[in-house]
Scaffold this active site. Structure first.
Site, PDB file in Angstrom:
ATOM      1  N   GLU A  81      14.392  16.918 -31.148  1.00 50.03           N
ATOM      2  CA  GLU A  81      15.012  15.878 -30.347  1.00 50.03           C
ATOM      3  C   GLU A  81      14.200  15.644 -29.083  1.00 50.03           C
ATOM      4  O   GLU A  81      14.685  15.129 -28.104  1.00 50.03           O
ATOM      5  CB  GLU A  81      16.469  16.213 -30.037  1.00 50.03           C
ATOM      6  CG  GLU A  81      16.699  17.566 -29.413  1.00 50.03           C
ATOM      7  CD  GLU A  81      18.185  17.781 -29.113  1.00 50.03           C
ATOM      8  OE1 GLU A  81      18.817  18.522 -29.883  1.00 50.03           O
ATOM      9  OE2 GLU A  81      18.685  17.205 -28.141  1.00 50.03           O
ATOM     10  N   CYS A 113      20.214  19.618 -32.753  1.00 46.75           N
ATOM     11  CA  CYS A 113      19.514  20.896 -32.978  1.00 46.75           C
ATOM     12  C   CYS A 113      19.513  21.333 -34.438  1.00 46.75           C
ATOM     13  O   CYS A 113      19.041  22.417 -34.758  1.00 46.75           O
ATOM     14  CB  CYS A 113      20.136  21.998 -32.118  1.00 46.75           C
ATOM     15  SG  CYS A 113      20.122  21.597 -30.370  1.00 46.75           S
ATOM     16  N   SER A 154      19.447  26.254 -19.540  1.00 48.48           N
ATOM     17  CA  SER A 154      19.129  26.762 -20.874  1.00 48.48           C
ATOM     18  C   SER A 154      18.073  25.954 -21.620  1.00 48.48           C
ATOM     19  O   SER A 154      17.340  26.515 -22.432  1.00 48.48           O
ATOM     20  CB  SER A 154      20.408  26.837 -21.713  1.00 48.48           C
ATOM     21  OG  SER A 154      21.011  25.565 -21.773  1.00 48.48           O
ATOM     22  N   HIS A 235      23.202  29.415 -34.208  1.00 39.35           N
ATOM     23  CA  HIS A 235      22.593  28.595 -33.148  1.00 39.35           C
ATOM     24  C   HIS A 235      22.978  29.207 -31.800  1.00 39.35           C
ATOM     25  O   HIS A 235      24.087  29.694 -31.631  1.00 39.35           O
ATOM     26  CB  HIS A 235      23.100  27.149 -33.260  1.00 39.35           C
ATOM     27  CG  HIS A 235      22.596  26.254 -32.164  1.00 39.35           C
ATOM     28  ND1 HIS A 235      21.260  26.069 -31.925  1.00 39.35           N
ATOM     29  CD2 HIS A 235      23.255  25.506 -31.239  1.00 39.35           C
ATOM     30  CE1 HIS A 235      21.117  25.237 -30.903  1.00 39.35           C
ATOM     31  NE2 HIS A 235      22.314  24.884 -30.462  1.00 39.35           N
ATOM     32  N   ARG A 240      26.699  33.415 -24.897  1.00 37.73           N
ATOM     33  CA  ARG A 240      28.103  33.728 -25.199  1.00 37.73           C
ATOM     34  C   ARG A 240      28.576  33.150 -26.537  1.00 37.73           C
ATOM     35  O   ARG A 240      29.326  33.810 -27.266  1.00 37.73           O
ATOM     36  CB  ARG A 240      29.011  33.196 -24.085  1.00 37.73           C
ATOM     37  CG  ARG A 240      28.831  33.933 -22.778  1.00 37.73           C
ATOM     38  CD  ARG A 240      30.155  34.077 -22.038  1.00 37.73           C
ATOM     39  NE  ARG A 240      29.942  34.851 -20.818  1.00 37.73           N
ATOM     40  CZ  ARG A 240      30.067  36.158 -20.753  1.00 37.73           C
ATOM     41  NH1 ARG A 240      30.419  36.853 -21.821  1.00 37.73           N
ATOM     42  NH2 ARG A 240      29.841  36.785 -19.620  1.00 37.73           N
TER      43      ARG A 240
END
Lengths: 349, 133, 369
Positions: A81, A113, A154, A235, A240
């Site tokens: 992407e 993703c 991230s 993924h 977390r």
């Protein structure tokens, strides 16, 4: 009929920025940010790198590890992407950069993703049908996150290439199952530089529903139970989510942990789950079963089950850098260097 | 330079992407960049992809650069001897210059070289990167 | 075969000539050189490195003639990169030797300051292999730096030894009324200048300057003009990556050997030399290539004192006027032998070394009284 992963190749750019350095710029409490996302640092592409160059590096390593003639690869897919071009394929650059033949199926795929893993499904299909000898998919991204927005903590860069075939299978495909719905948790409009997302909405209705939907669906349909798997890789948008998904599926932590890379490199988007998968393949033993569940916003998941074969040991001894090697091989940059390398400083062009 | 020629880039893709050299079928000499006639006089030349690893012969850190590289300076550039003895010049990337020295092991990598402005073509090519430094 | 004499000459001070177009700048010196020679010219040889890429002018010779109102004179445009000047003198020399003309003019002109400094780098880099050197960001400076690094290591010199080149050039340039820089510098200034491509610093780089020079060459002696005894141009068709040694100017070695032999002189007879020191290291290597000092000995010789090299100040102090420089050098050397504008040198022979690219083509011109 044994079809599966013949080889894998991963590439993580050498540069890293620490979460605390990003937090320093935007006035966030770094301890809280690290606690929320469990991301200590993330990978940053060099100034002359992009999703294309990352894909080429990962793909070259996969070919090197396989030891096959690249001309035998009959299909190549790039899932990303962060295309440098809105129109002009990465996959055709791969054809010439890797020295494939011109008689090759090639396309770039987009499903947030998940695209790289969808390329895996397509390659498996062509190999199973006997249409191609080997197929390749590459998940590659230099992910965007608006500066100062939480995604920036991230969004990172990396790539993973997988070669699928019948000969020399290191991880045999046993089952695949998909789960897709229109769930607008995250998107980027045409021409927009950064994605938008629904914060908490990216969790329950999006990530968890689709990951769990695909994983559960697969286990129910094919009769697997969590104890069948030596490793489980989800993924990894942050540290977390995959842990929580595992607990929702009653999968013990030790099966998830070996495939977690997000803490050290952030979310490499199309390479995120595949990077965890590559890391597991670097150490897996014959007979190990691996559950792999990538996720793409918008939203969908594919769940795959692979069984590692004896060939894996040969592939692990090829001298190709492991994911673990690359996690250690790094140069830290500050926020200003990061902006320069990511071409986020406004310049004349 | 703005508006690099697309045909020039395109026709050099085998060299830029995969270091495709010419080898003389008669005397075995390898020529990179490719030539049409070997020094031995033979015109029988075949393609040969050069190896992707080698060692650094010498390098410099260049601070005065042309317009294409203004935002990438300084450039580390150098002379590399590939594992088959063929030497090639190119950029050295991802290098911590203070650790770089002649003899350093390098590998060939695929990188962006030039982007023709914001709307033009992105042109790729080989560069070298130190291994294990 | 006819003899060839330097009958007239003119130089324009090197600098930043923002107020002049390239054709007018060339025309002004050509006019002066013709007046100096008091001869009619039958052909014009035009040397320039970047007239087309930097100044957007093809057919430059015609526009130079138009500016002077001179009609029907044949023009020939010579491009050998920054070695164009020497090559144009060679072309003119051959035409005169063959008896095709009695008197011709050579004009060299370049105006790098018509473009920005980074565009100058772009254009200068087109003297390299455009596909495999320039494309990847190499410039002549980067190669000079690599060669300097290897040379200093091989012969165990310190950087300071190389920096003396700039000091000597500035000392000489102070005596050249046409030089870009006409002031002496201290060794510490050179040693502490900014690093541009290690080990090279700012003082190792000849600054690009605008300028024009013209010479009128005839096959009959007029006044006291010296004679061109011989010329040789040679090339090095080996890419930088494939060279055997990096402390040699291969193109110069052959040109020097041949030109000196044809002139019947030895390196010991050279009273003055104008060499192509676009970067300090090239100056040192040129001294060795001409045989004035032994291989690896240039910087040791420099340490010991003055050398009759680049009494003009060379590229560092006179300036690097790219393709015009070779014409500057020929006029400067003729005047040094004659004691005109420069202090007369002690001896009757001088040589010019004009080089294009990083040791790609060298011209050696031997001039004698």
């Amino acid at each position: 009929m044994k079809v599966g992963i013949v080889s894998w190749g991963a590439y993580i750019p050498k540069y890293r920025i620490r979460t605390e350095e990003v937090a320093r710029i935007w006035g966030d409490d770094p301890l809280r940010i690290v606690d929320v996302y469990l991301v200590d640092e993330k990978s940053v592409e060099g100034i002359d790198e992009d999703a294309v160059t990352i894909a080429v590096e990962a793909a070259r390593r996969a070919i090197r590890r396989a030891g096959i003639d690249p001309k035998k690869i009959g299909a190549v897919y790039a899932g990303t992407e962060s295309k440098p071009y809105a129109v002009k394929p990465i996959s055709s650059i791969l054809v010439d950069a890797l020295g494939l033949s011109n008689n090759v199926f090639a396309v770039d795929m987009e499903f947030a993703c998940k695209a790289g893993s969808e390329g895996l499904v397509a390659a498996i299909g062509l190999v199973k049908a006997g249409q191609v000898e080997y197929g390749m998919t590459v998940g590659t991204d230099t992910s965007q996150g608006e500066p100062g927005e939480h995604l920036e903590y991230s969004a990172s860069s990396g790539g993973v290439a997988l070669i699928v075939g019948r000969d020399g299978v290191a991880a045999e495909l046993e089952a695949v199952y998909s789960y897709v719905s229109d769930t607008p948790d995250f998107w980027r409009r045409e021409g927009s530089p950064y994605p938008m997302h629904g914060e908490g909405f990216t969790g329950e209705p999006a990530y968890f529903r689709h990951i769990i939907g695909a994983a559960k669906g697969l286990m129910e349909k094919y009769g697997y139970k969590p104890s069948d798997f030596a490793y489980v890789v989800f993924h990894q948008p942050n540290g977390r989510f995959p842990v929580r998904a595992a607990s929702m599926l009653n999968i013990p932590m030790e099966k998830i942990k070996p495939g977690i890379v997000v803490t050290h490199i952030g979310n490499t988007y199309n390479a995120s789950a595949l990077m965890g998968f590559a890391k597991v393949l670097d150490v897996a033993k014959p007979g190990d079963k691996i559950l792999l569940v990538p996720f793409g916003s918008g939203a969908g998941s594919n769940a795959f089950v692979f069984t590692v074969t004896d060939v894996v040991q040969e592939r692990q001894k090829t001298g190709v850098p492991t994911v673990e090697d690359m996690l250690r091989d790094k140069i830290y940059v500050d926020y200003a260097q990061y902006l320069k390398m990511r071409k986020m400083i406004k310049l004349f062009d | 330079m703005k508006h690099e020629s697309v045909p020039i880039y395109w026709r050099n893709i085998p060299q830029y992407y995969r270091l495709v050299a010419k080898r003389c079928k008669k005397c075995g000499a390898v020529h990179f960049p490719p030539v049409v006639r070997c020094r031995c006089g033979s015109k029988e030349l075949e393609d040969l992809e050069l190896p992707k690893e080698g060692k650094l012969v010498e390098f410099t850190v260049l601070h005065q650069v042309g317009t294409d590289f203004l935002k990438q300076k300084p450039l580390v550039v150098g002379l590399v001897e590939l594992s088959n003895g063929v030497r090639v010049v190119g950029q050295i990337v991802d290098a911590q210059v203070e650790k770089l020295a002649p003899g350093a092991k390098v590998e060939v990598v695929f990188r962006r070289v030039v982007a023709d402005g914001k709307h033009g073509l992105v042109m790729y090519g080989y560069k070298f990167r130190p291994v294990g430094l | 075969m006819k003899d060839v004499y330097v009958v007239g000459g003119a130089l324009h001070p090197a600098g930043r000539h923002y107020d002049k177009n390239i054709d007018d700048l060339a025309a002004a010196v050509l006019d002066k050189a013709i007046a100096d020679a008091q001869a009619d010219i039958e052909a014009l040889f035009v040397a320039s490195s970047t007239a087309e890429l930097g100044n957007k002018q093809q057919l430059l010779g015609v526009y130079v003639l138009e500016s002077l109102g001179l009609d029907k004179i044949p023009v020939f445009r010579i491009e050998n990169g920054d070695g164009s000047g020497g090559a144009a003198v060679v072309a003119a020399y051959h035409a005169l030797r063959a008896g095709e003309y009695n008197c011709v003019a050579v004009v060299g002109v370049d105006k790098p300051n018509d473009v920005l400094s980074n565009q100058q780098q772009d254009i200068y880099a087109t003297t390299l292999d455009t596909h495999f050197e320039r494309y990847f960001g190499f410039t002549p400076l980067s190669y000079a730096a690599l060669m300097a690094k290897m040379y200093l290591k091989k012969y165990e010199y310190k950087y300071e030894d190389l920096a003396r080149w700039a000091v000597l050039m500035h000392a000489h340039g102070a005596g050249n009324p046409y030089a870009y820089f006409r002031r002496p510098v201290k060794l510490e200034d050179a040693v502490n200048s900014e690093v541009v491509s290690e080990p090279l610093r700012l003082y190792d780089v000849g600054p690009l300057a605008d300028g024009a020079a013209a010479a009128v060459l005839c096959n009959n002696k007029k006044k006291d003009g010296p004679r061109i005894l011989s010329v040789t141009t040679s090339t090095n068709a080996v890419g930088f990556n494939a060279r055997n040694e990096y402390d040699v100017l291969y193109s110069l070695e052959e040109a020097a050997r041949s030109a000196l032999k044809k002139a019947g002189i030895t390196p010991r007879d050279i009273a003055a030399a104008e060499v192509h020191d676009s970067f300090s290291i090239f100056g040192a290597l040129a001294l060795e290539g001409l045989g004035i000092v032994k291989r690896g000995g240039a910087l040791a010789a420099l340490r010991e004192g003055d050398l009759p090299v680049n009494l003009s100040g060379g590229f560092k102090a006179r300036g690097n006027i790219l393709g015009a420089t070779g014409v500057y050098q020929v006029v400067e050397l003729a005047w040094q032998l004659m004691g005109r504008e420069f202090k007369r040198v002690e001896g009757n022979y001088g040589v010019v070394h004009s080089m294009g690219g990083v040791d790609r083509v060298s011209t050696v011109i031997v001039v004698g009284l």
